[in-house]
Write a protein that holds these residues in place. Sequence first.
Motif, PDB file in Angstrom:
ATOM      1  N   PRO A   2       0.625  -1.078   0.028  1.00  0.00           N
ATOM      2  CA  PRO A   2      -0.232  -0.116  -0.054  1.00  0.00           C
ATOM      3  C   PRO A   2       0.840   1.331   0.124  1.00  0.00           C
ATOM      4  CG  PRO A   2       0.221  -0.805   2.185  1.00  0.00           C
ATOM      5  CD  PRO A   2       0.895  -1.985   1.183  1.00  0.00           C
ATOM      6  N   VAL A   3       0.045   2.245  -0.518  1.00  0.00           N
ATOM      7  CA  VAL A   3       0.763   3.692  -0.245  1.00  0.00           C
ATOM      8  C   VAL A   3      -0.243   4.315   0.836  1.00  0.00           C
ATOM      9  CG1 VAL A   3       1.072   6.119  -1.164  1.00  0.00           C
ATOM     10  CG2 VAL A   3       1.576   3.969  -2.603  1.00  0.00           C
ATOM     11  N   VAL A   4       0.380   4.644   1.995  1.00  0.00           N
ATOM     12  CA  VAL A   4      -0.177   4.964   3.060  1.00  0.00           C
ATOM     13  C   VAL A   4      -0.171   6.542   3.248  1.00  0.00           C
ATOM     14  CG1 VAL A   4      -1.132   4.719   5.588  1.00  0.00           C
ATOM     15  CG2 VAL A   4      -0.377   2.756   4.341  1.00  0.00           C
ATOM     16  N   ALA A   5      -1.347   7.356   3.294  1.00  0.00           N
ATOM     17  CA  ALA A   5      -0.944   8.764   3.713  1.00  0.00           C
ATOM     18  C   ALA A   5      -1.683   9.011   4.881  1.00  0.00           C
ATOM     19  CB  ALA A   5      -1.739   9.504   2.647  1.00  0.00           C
ATOM     20  N   CYS A   6      -0.787   9.294   5.819  1.00  0.00           N
ATOM     21  CA  CYS A   6      -1.169   9.791   7.231  1.00  0.00           C
ATOM     22  C   CYS A   6      -1.304  11.528   7.339  1.00  0.00           C
ATOM     23  CB  CYS A   6      -0.093   9.410   8.114  1.00  0.00           C
ATOM     24  SG  CYS A   6       0.190   7.620   8.433  1.00  0.00           S
ATOM     25  N   HIS A   7      -2.627  11.669   7.702  1.00  0.00           N
ATOM     26  CA  HIS A   7      -2.897  13.153   7.686  1.00  0.00           C
ATOM     27  C   HIS A   7      -3.702  13.627   8.999  1.00  0.00           C
ATOM     28  CE1 HIS A   7      -7.472  12.105   7.081  1.00  0.00           C
ATOM     29  NE2 HIS A   7      -6.919  11.105   6.402  1.00  0.00           N
ATOM     30  N   SER A   8      -3.520  14.801   8.957  1.00  0.00           N
ATOM     31  CA  SER A   8      -4.147  15.346  10.334  1.00  0.00           C
ATOM     32  C   SER A   8      -4.687  16.849  10.282  1.00  0.00           C
ATOM     33  CB  SER A   8      -2.943  15.566  11.633  1.00  0.00           C
ATOM     34  OG  SER A   8      -3.347  16.288  12.450  1.00  0.00           O
ATOM     35  N   PRO A   9      -5.811  17.094  10.744  1.00  0.00           N
ATOM     36  CA  PRO A   9      -6.533  18.488  10.844  1.00  0.00           C
ATOM     37  C   PRO A   9      -5.870  19.364  11.494  1.00  0.00           C
ATOM     38  CG  PRO A   9      -7.916  16.957  12.237  1.00  0.00           C
ATOM     39  CD  PRO A   9      -6.613  15.950  11.597  1.00  0.00           C
ATOM     40  N   HIS A  10      -4.772  18.895  12.382  1.00  0.00           N
ATOM     41  CA  HIS A  10      -4.137  20.159  13.093  1.00  0.00           C
ATOM     42  C   HIS A  10      -2.779  20.546  12.664  1.00  0.00           C
ATOM     43  CE1 HIS A  10      -7.075  18.315  16.270  1.00  0.00           C
ATOM     44  NE2 HIS A  10      -6.527  17.293  15.969  1.00  0.00           N
ATOM     45  N   ASP A  11      -2.634  20.226  11.344  1.00  0.00           N
ATOM     46  CA  ASP A  11      -1.475  20.590  10.640  1.00  0.00           C
ATOM     47  C   ASP A  11      -1.695  22.006   9.868  1.00  0.00           C
ATOM     48  OD1 ASP A  11       0.663  21.092   8.829  1.00  0.00           O
ATOM     49  OD2 ASP A  11       0.793  18.852   8.492  1.00  0.00           O
ATOM     50  N   SER A  12      -1.442  23.048  10.597  1.00  0.00           N
ATOM     51  CA  SER A  12      -1.635  24.391   9.971  1.00  0.00           C
ATOM     52  C   SER A  12      -0.737  24.797   8.850  1.00  0.00           C
ATOM     53  CB  SER A  12      -1.482  25.393  10.867  1.00  0.00           C
ATOM     54  OG  SER A  12      -2.246  25.171  12.254  1.00  0.00           O
TER      55      SER A  12
END
Length: 446
Positions: A339-349
């Motif tokens: 897989p290509v796993v994209a970790c993301h976060s809404p707290h990343d300004s």
Amino acid sequence: MADVGGGFGFGTGTGIGVGPYAELTFDSEGDVDRASQGAVSRMEATDVLVFAHGWNSDRSTATRLYDRFFAPFPALVGPGVRLGYVGVVWPSMRFSDEPIPDFEVAGALAEPGHGCALDPLTRRALGEFWPGRRAELDRLAELLAEQPESAAAFIEFGALVRELVGLDAVHTVHAVAAPAVPAIFAEDVLEVCRALSLALARAGAAATGTGIGTGTEGPGLTVGGGLRGLWGGAKELLRQAAYYKMKKRAGVVGERGLGPVLAELAAGRPAMRFHLIGHSFGARVVSFSLRAVPDGARYVRSVTLLQGAFSHYAFADRLPHDKGRGGALRGLHRKVDGPVVACHSPHDSALKVFYPLASRMAGDSAGLLGFDERWGAIGHDGVRAVPGAPRLSLDAALREGVPTAGCVSVDAGSVVRRGGAPSGAHSDICHEELARVVVSAGRMGR
């Protein structure tokens, strides 16, 4: 070559507490230090973790990042897995007023009171990043320190920044190194600085839990005070110029450097499995390296992107707003034997607020402030416009594992959540939970 060396070893002398460890060192054109490549080729490992940093001020910062991130892995993998650890070192920089949670040494951050002015660490890093531009950088630093309430001063500042990004230059190199110049460097400088000042206030409010206009956004983050109140936005414009150059450089290092090097290593060690990890623009480095994977090759076993600073449409075969075009990396996830796993976060300004501003193309009629999905980052909201790509919470990914192929989005906001303005949680990535995601993606678990 960039002035950073390669090494090979374990523990004492390398700054890394796991091993075997080596570094792959690249210059700005993607040329590798062959000695560092040789060190990787001699590793005795079944699986090699290859981690590319994002913006960092020097090699020691990257090494400390790798030490922290790699630390949990020996206890997480199964008995049949012999891990090797590789840190990719490529020339990038970090403004020293961007905190890395729990990751600073004494004196590493800018001293309080600089406000909009450039602190000595950042000024030195800019000089190394733009060699031969001392006069322009000295004048930019002078204007930021003085903050004259003069439209002419902003016009001069904008012209100097445009020189740094080469706005008027004729781009003749490959498209990966020369995307269209964003409007942020081409439009009226006062409008841009006003928009960036508002964005800084938004980022400051998000980081502190305050509201815009309360007077609690911190130095350089308020919007009032006439023209003088826009110098925080001017400093952000300079920061975005550095990021714009790093974005281009990351693609070059990935496609022309890391990709071919991995192909050579795999040819010499066909049983070795590579697991690529990238943070921020380092996610761009490892993703663009997939362009060099030969058809049918299966040596890249997983890719994990941590707060990736490139388009959430990068892997799409067709763009939602332009069905005749695909993303810059369209279909390349199919070159990964996993897989290509994209970790993301809404707290990343940095990715929520500033990436869309910097990524807008010249002439975009939507204006600088209104969010437009076309310019969203993969580290903000994951993979978009790839049919069938699942979206998982971090808890679900850890409990059930991630799929064994294709693009996967993992909301890591439950752990990637700490950090001050202006970047928010962008660098809050040293968590065992994220190491466990990498192990799951690579099918290396117990």
